[in-house]
Design an enzyme around this catalytic site. Structure first.
Site, PDB file in Angstrom:
ATOM      1  N   PHE A 145     100.367 100.161  44.563  1.00  0.00           N
ATOM      2  CA  PHE A 145     101.421 101.118  44.904  1.00  0.00           C
ATOM      3  C   PHE A 145     101.946 100.755  46.286  1.00  0.00           C
ATOM      4  O   PHE A 145     101.223 100.836  47.277  1.00  0.00           O
ATOM      5  CB  PHE A 145     100.943 102.573  44.903  1.00  0.00           C
ATOM      6  N   ASP A 230      99.058  95.679  53.058  1.00  0.00           N
ATOM      7  CA  ASP A 230      99.721  96.986  53.091  1.00  0.00           C
ATOM      8  C   ASP A 230      98.682  98.022  53.509  1.00  0.00           C
ATOM      9  O   ASP A 230      97.882  98.480  52.701  1.00  0.00           O
ATOM     10  CB  ASP A 230     100.316  97.317  51.716  1.00  0.00           C
ATOM     11  N   LYS A 259     103.061 106.037  57.373  1.00  0.00           N
ATOM     12  CA  LYS A 259     102.360 107.318  57.288  1.00  0.00           C
ATOM     13  C   LYS A 259     101.857 107.835  58.646  1.00  0.00           C
ATOM     14  O   LYS A 259     102.621 108.430  59.388  1.00  0.00           O
ATOM     15  CB  LYS A 259     101.228 107.206  56.266  1.00  0.00           C
TER      16      LYS A 259
HETATM   17  C1  LIG Z   1      99.938 101.668  50.202  1.00  0.00           C
HETATM   18  C2  LIG Z   1     101.289 102.301  50.271  1.00  0.00           C
HETATM   19  N1  LIG Z   1     102.365 101.542  50.548  1.00  0.00           N
HETATM   20  C3  LIG Z   1     103.590 102.068  50.633  1.00  0.00           C
HETATM   21  C4  LIG Z   1     103.815 103.411  50.426  1.00  0.00           C
HETATM   22  C5  LIG Z   1     105.215 103.967  50.505  1.00  0.00           C
HETATM   23  O1  LIG Z   1     105.367 104.757  51.634  1.00  0.00           O
HETATM   24  P1  LIG Z   1     106.617 105.786  51.718  1.00  0.00           P
HETATM   25  O2  LIG Z   1     106.346 106.872  50.732  1.00  0.00           O
HETATM   26  O3  LIG Z   1     106.586 106.273  53.139  1.00  0.00           O
HETATM   27  O4  LIG Z   1     107.843 105.006  51.392  1.00  0.00           O
HETATM   28  C6  LIG Z   1     102.729 104.232  50.134  1.00  0.00           C
HETATM   29  C7  LIG Z   1     102.923 105.684  49.875  1.00  0.00           C
HETATM   30  O5  LIG Z   1     102.113 106.362  49.319  1.00  0.00           O
HETATM   31  C8  LIG Z   1     101.435 103.667  50.051  1.00  0.00           C
HETATM   32  O6  LIG Z   1     100.369 104.404  49.757  1.00  0.00           O
END
Ligand SMILES: Cc1ncc(COP(=O)(O)O)c(C=O)c1O
Length: 404
Positions: A145, A230, A259
């Site tokens: 994700f 990530d 986040k």
């Molecule tokens: C690992 C990871 N990458 C990217 C994102 C995307 O972040 P955003 O919702 O701020 O676009 C998330 C969101 O849950 C995430 O958990």
């Protein structure tokens, strides 16, 4: 009678009326919060065990972060990157130092950081590695994700996230998470990057086998491929280390952060990498009107300073042990598996008992907020400011829910 006087039911209906139904929230309407606790419109208090999917690692309204935001609101909020503002240099220098990298590139949401990482890796592939034009590939993992843009959902393996949003962006290869052989087989001369979550959050806090991340690091080094971690959900103290990669002694070529970087106040994301990677970008090739704005930088600099003390990572390690011990004691008593690191846990509930959603609804009735994912799994990610007593309270409420 008293139920009739509650404001929540009407407030829930109101909230649904003029919005797209792209979420299925628990029926709680929050109006204020402090630390690990939130209060709803009827004055009921709940222990927040989701913490905005780790965006609230420092709790709600951490005093140092609120003070930084207030002070900045009174001075300067936005300039755009057409001009330089006085909060920018400190933020970039201190975040780069926290990451052990030369440079950072600030954006807003997590998805934007991921998009930035993809663009930078492709440009690096063409300009530095020498991949033929238009042929760059990036290897990603099943169950990933990384956000919701059209490019990112192109390599999602979750049908809900992906279906009917095509045509999809090409250039991605998907391999099973945790399988080094499959990864090695997928890498070829067109591969510019391997993009992974060091722990898959949305998938249910899935921790890869020991040795996987060091193996990815070694493979990427040997094959001249960028390792992009990530750490948007796993980073910034959540797992007991500043970065989840650290738990395995691994340093990626690029960190994607988001986040918690915004302190639960403003959306702040960033990419951190060395000059040989992020240096491929030239003026006009990438950007964002709000990325790196003064308010974001003021808050995020304070976030970096909180993390630089090491206090939150320590709390996550120590209290995480307590959380995991409490949860492991429930295996066989309604839980079938518990995974995670630090103050981060994915729990699989016995599907014969109830769904994850049902468990979260019952937890909510007992004053604990958590979020289900994928059927019978629940994620717990409380603020790193949570106390030992509050952890015991959350575990006790879960035990009561599982006991029926
Ligand atoms: C690992 C990871 N990458 C990217 C994102 C995307 O972040 P955003 O919702 O701020 O676009 C998330 C969101 O849950 C995430 O958990």
């Amino acid at each position: 009678m008293i139920e009739d006087m509650l404001r929540t039911p009407a407030a829930v209906q109101d909230a649904e009326r003029h919005t797209a139904h792209n979420y299925h929230p628990l029926p709680v309407v929050i109006s204020s919060a402090e630390g690990a606790w939130v209060t709803d419109v009827d004055g009921r208090r709940y222990l927040d065990c989701l913490a905005g999917y780790s965006a609230l690692n420092f709790g709600h309204r951490h005093p140092a972060l609120i003070a930084a935001a207030h002070a900045q609101l009174d001075k300067l909020t936005l300039t755009s990157r057409a001009f330089i503002h006085d909060q920018f240099a400190d933020f970039c220098r201190e975040l780069a130092a926290l990451c052990g990298k030369d440079l950072v590139l600030p954006m807003n949401t997590g998805a934007e950081a991921v998009e930035t990482g993809i663009k930078v890796a492709r440009k690096w592939g063409y300009q530095v590695k020498g991949v033929p034009a238009g042929q760059a590939t990036i290897v990603v993992a099943e169950g990933n994700f990384h956000g919701r843009t059209t490019t990112i959902v192109s390599f999602s393996t979750d049908d809900d996230a992906r279906a009917d949003f095509g045509p999809y962006t090409p250039g991605f290869k998907i391999v099973p998470y945790g399988d080094l052989t499959a990864l090695a087989d997928a890498v070829d001369e067109t591969t510019v990057a391997v993009l992974l979550e060091p722990i898959q959050g949305e998938q249910g806090v899935v921790v890869p086998p020991t040795g996987y991340l060091p193996g990815v690091r070694q493979l990427c080094t040997e094959r001249n491929v960028l390792f992009i971690a990530d750490e948007i959900q796993s980073g910034l103290g959540r797992t007991g280390a500043t970065f989840a990669c650290e738990l395995e002694g691994v340093v990626p070529d690029m960190y994607l952060l988001g986040k918690a970087l915004g302190g639960g106040i403003v959306p702040v994301s960033a990419v951190a990498a060395d000059t040989d990677v992020l240096g491929v970008l030239r003026p006009g090739q990438h950007g964002s009107t709000f990325g790196g704005n003064p308010l974001a930088c003021a808050v995020a600099t304070e976030v970096v300073r909180l993390l630089a003390t090491g206090e939150f990572q320590r709390r996550s390690t120590e209290l995480g042990e307590r959380l995991h011990a409490g949860l492991h004691a429930l295996i066989g008593k309604g839980l079938v598996a518990v995974r995670g690191r630090g103050l981060w846990a994915g729990l699989d509930i016995d599907p014969a008992l109830m769904s994850g959603r049902e468990a979260c609804e019952r937890l909510m009735e007992r004053g604990v907020l958590a979020k289900d994912t994928h059927g019978s799994t629940i994620r717990l990610a409380p603020p790193l400011t949570i106390t030992a007593e509050e952890i015991d309270h959350a575990v006790a409420q879960l035990a009561a829910v599982l006991a029926g």
